[in-house]
Scaffold this motif. Structure first.
Motif, PDB file in Angstrom:
ATOM      1  N   MET A 256      19.125  11.024  24.297  1.00 31.63           N
ATOM      2  CA  MET A 256      19.222  10.319  25.566  1.00 31.63           C
ATOM      3  C   MET A 256      18.227   9.168  25.581  1.00 31.63           C
ATOM      4  O   MET A 256      17.162   9.238  24.956  1.00 31.63           O
ATOM      5  CB  MET A 256      18.909  11.262  26.744  1.00 31.63           C
ATOM      6  N   ASP A 257      18.579   8.110  26.315  1.00 34.25           N
ATOM      7  CA  ASP A 257      17.640   7.018  26.571  1.00 34.25           C
ATOM      8  C   ASP A 257      16.993   7.258  27.932  1.00 34.25           C
ATOM      9  O   ASP A 257      17.664   7.657  28.890  1.00 34.25           O
ATOM     10  CB  ASP A 257      18.353   5.666  26.559  1.00 34.25           C
ATOM     11  N   VAL A 258      15.691   6.996  28.020  1.00 32.29           N
ATOM     12  CA  VAL A 258      14.937   7.246  29.247  1.00 32.29           C
ATOM     13  C   VAL A 258      14.520   5.905  29.857  1.00 32.29           C
ATOM     14  O   VAL A 258      13.957   5.049  29.161  1.00 32.29           O
ATOM     15  CB  VAL A 258      13.693   8.106  28.974  1.00 32.29           C
ATOM     16  N   PHE A 259      14.800   5.753  31.161  1.00 30.93           N
ATOM     17  CA  PHE A 259      14.480   4.524  31.880  1.00 30.93           C
ATOM     18  C   PHE A 259      13.560   4.846  33.054  1.00 30.93           C
ATOM     19  O   PHE A 259      13.687   5.884  33.701  1.00 30.93           O
ATOM     20  CB  PHE A 259      15.759   3.859  32.400  1.00 30.93           C
ATOM     21  N   LEU A 260      12.652   3.918  33.357  1.00 30.76           N
ATOM     22  CA  LEU A 260      11.684   4.075  34.444  1.00 30.76           C
ATOM     23  C   LEU A 260      11.956   3.076  35.555  1.00 30.76           C
ATOM     24  O   LEU A 260      12.179   1.896  35.299  1.00 30.76           O
ATOM     25  CB  LEU A 260      10.262   3.848  33.905  1.00 30.76           C
TER      26      LEU A 260
END
Length: 415
Positions: A256-260
Motif C-alpha cells: 500500500m502507498d501511505v499519504f499524509l
C-alpha cells in the motif's frame, strides 16, 4: 522595596515547595513501607516491551482457537518433564494489546482487572531510564545476553499462573531463546503468521529511535504491516469486527502507498462534519512511503517526518493541528478517491487513520479509524498547554491498526 519583596516571596515559595516535597517523600515512604516491592536487580540490562497482537474474531470458524490470554516466563525453572514451575521474570495476564500505547506507562497502578494490555504495562518492575532524552519507562529491564522465554496459554481469570490447578498449566504458545544486547531497546510482537494454517510466531524488533539525531520541531512516524499471510483475501465473516477500526477490519493489501494530510483544528473536528476539508496548504494527500506486509522481518522501518509547526499562524507554543493517514493500493490517487463515505467494501484497496484529540472521536462518519493526536499537548513550564513533537509507530495487524507514541523529556510545569 518591591525587589526585596519579590526575592522574599520567591524564597517563601521555595521553602513551601521544599516542605511539600518532604511531606510527599514521607507519605511515599509510608506507602512503600506498607507495600514492599522486591525488585530483581539487573546489573547488565536490556530493555523489553511486549505486545500481544492476537486479535481473533469471535465466530464459529475461530471457535477452536485458544484464547490469546498469556503468561510470559523469562528464564523459566523447569521440572523433570520440562514444565515451567517458576522463572526469573513473570509477566502474567498478558491480554491482547489496546489500540493506543501512550508515551508514558498509563497502566501502572490500575487495579480494576489483572488483565495487562502489554508488558510491562501494569507490572511494577524495574524499567528503562531516560536514554538520549527519551523516556523508556514503558520498557522493562530484562537480563542482557541469551534468555529463554516462554509464553503459556492460561485461562482468562485473575488467578496467578503458578497458582492455577496443575491441569491448567503447561500449554505452550511459544518457546524460544533470544539474544539481547546490553542497553539496547527491544519491542517484541506476538502475532499470527498465516491466517489459513493459524501458524503463530513473533517479531523481535531492535529499536533505534534513541540513536537517531531527531529534531524537536519535527514529528516522526514509521509503519509496519504485521498482518498474517492470507488475511485480507479471507472472507469478511472470518475477520474481527469493530466500529473503531472501520476500513482496516477487512485488512489492507500486501503493498500500500501511505499519504499524509494535516488539518488545522482538532477541536473543530470533533463537531464539524466537514472537518476533512480544512487542511493545511501543502499537506493534502502528501505521499509518505510504500508499506509492504511482512510478519517475518525484524527490521526497523525508516522514520518519516513532518513539521510540528506546519500551521504558519501558530504561536510556537501550542498547535491544534492533527494528522490523517490514507492507505491506498499503488496507482490510486488520493485526490480522486473513488470510494464514498459509506462505502465499507473497498476490497482492501483503501483504509484511513485519523489522529486527533484523545482518539474518542466517532470513527464511522468518514470511514476512518481514530486514535490520539501524535502532537502531545501538556502543561510544561509556564505554558498550559504546550505542544511537543513525538516519535510514533503505526502497526497494521489483521484488521486492526495500532499507534505507539514515544516522547522526549519535557520541562516540568511551573505553578
Amino acid at each position: 522595596m518591591s525587589i526585596m519583596k519579590n526575592i522574599q516571596d520567591k524564597e517563601m515559595k521555595k521553602h513551601i515547595s521544599y516542605r511539600i516535597g518532604l511531606l510527599t517523600c514521607g507519605l511515599l515512604w509510608l506507602v512503600s513501607a506498607c507495600s514492599k516491592v522486591d525488585y530483581t536487580r539487573m546489573d547488565d540490562p536490556a530493555y523489553l516491551r511486549v505486545f500481544n497482537n492476537f486479535n481473533y474474531a469471535l465466530n464459529m470458524e475461530e471457535k477452536d482457537n485458544k484464547v490469546p490470554f498469556l503468561c510470559m516466563i523469562i528464564n523459566p525453572d523447569l521440572d523433570a518433564a520440562g514444565k515451567p514451575v517458576g522463572g526469573e521474570i513473570i509477566g502474567d495476564f498478558l491480554n491482547v494489546r489496546e489500540p493506543y500505547a501512550p508515551p508514558y506507562p498509563s497502566h501502572i497502578g490500575s487495579s480494576t482487572s489483572a488483565s495487562n494490555p502489554e508488558y510491562p504495562g501494569k507490572e511494577n518492575v524495574l524499567v528503562g531510564p531516560i536514554l538520549n532524552g527519551f523516556d523508556l519507562s514503558s520498557w522493562a529491564q530484562v537480563p542482557a545476553g541469551k534468555i529463554h522465554i516462554m509464553f503459556m496459554y492460561r485461562p482468562k481469570n485473575e488467578v496467578p499462573y503458578f497458582k492455577l490447578e496443575s491441569r491448567l498449566q503447561g500449554d505452550v504458545m511459544l518457546d524460544t531463546v533470544l539474544q539481547l544486547e546490553s542497553k539496547e531497546v527491544y519491542t517484541l510482537h506476538l502475532l499470527q503468521r498465516d491466517f489459513k494454517t493459524k501458524k503463530n510466531g513473533m517479531v523481535l524488533r531492535k529499536e533505534n529511535f534513541h540513536k537517531l539525531s531527531l529534531s524537536d520541531s519535527l514529528l516522526y512516524v514509521n509503519f509496519y504491516n504485521y498482518s498474517a499471510e492470507g488475511f485480507w483475501q479471507a472472507d469478511a465473516s472470518l475477520k474481527p469486527s469493530s466500529n473503531l477500526t472501520t476500513l482496516f477490519q477487512q485488512g489492507i493489501r500486501d503493498k500500500m502507498d501511505v499519504f499524509l494530510t494535516l488539518y488545522k483544528d482538532q477541536e473543530d473536528a470533533a463537531t464539524n462534519m466537514d472537518f476533512y476539508f480544512d487542511y493545511l496548504p501543502g499537506y493534502k494527500g502528501k505521499y509518505l512511503t510504500s508499506l509492504v506486509r511482512n510478519s517475518q522481518s525484524d527490521a526497523v522501518s525508516p522514520y518519516l517526518s513532518f513539521p510540528l509547526w506546519a500551521n504558519a499562524s501558530d504561536d510556537g507554543i501550542r498547535t491544534k493541528v492533527w494528522q490523517r493517514f490514507d492507505f491506498f493500493t499503488p496507482g490510486m490517487d488520493p485526490s480522486t478517491n473513488p470510494f464514498g463515505r459509506n462505502d465499507l467494501d473497498t476490497k482492501s484497496n483503501w483504509a484511513a487513520l485519523n489522529c486527533l484529540l484523545n482518539g474518542k472521536v466517532a470513527a464511522s462518519r468518514d470511514n476512518g479509524a481514530t486514535l490520539p493526536n501524535m502532537i502531545v499537548n501538556i502543561h510544561s513550564g509556564m505554558n498550559n498547554p504546550q505542544s511537543f513533537a513525538t516519535v510514533n509507530t503505526i502497526e497494521v495487524v489483521n484488521g486492526a491498526v495500532y499507534l505507539t507514541t514515544i516522547q522526549r523529556k519535557y520541562p516540568s510545569p511551573i505553578y
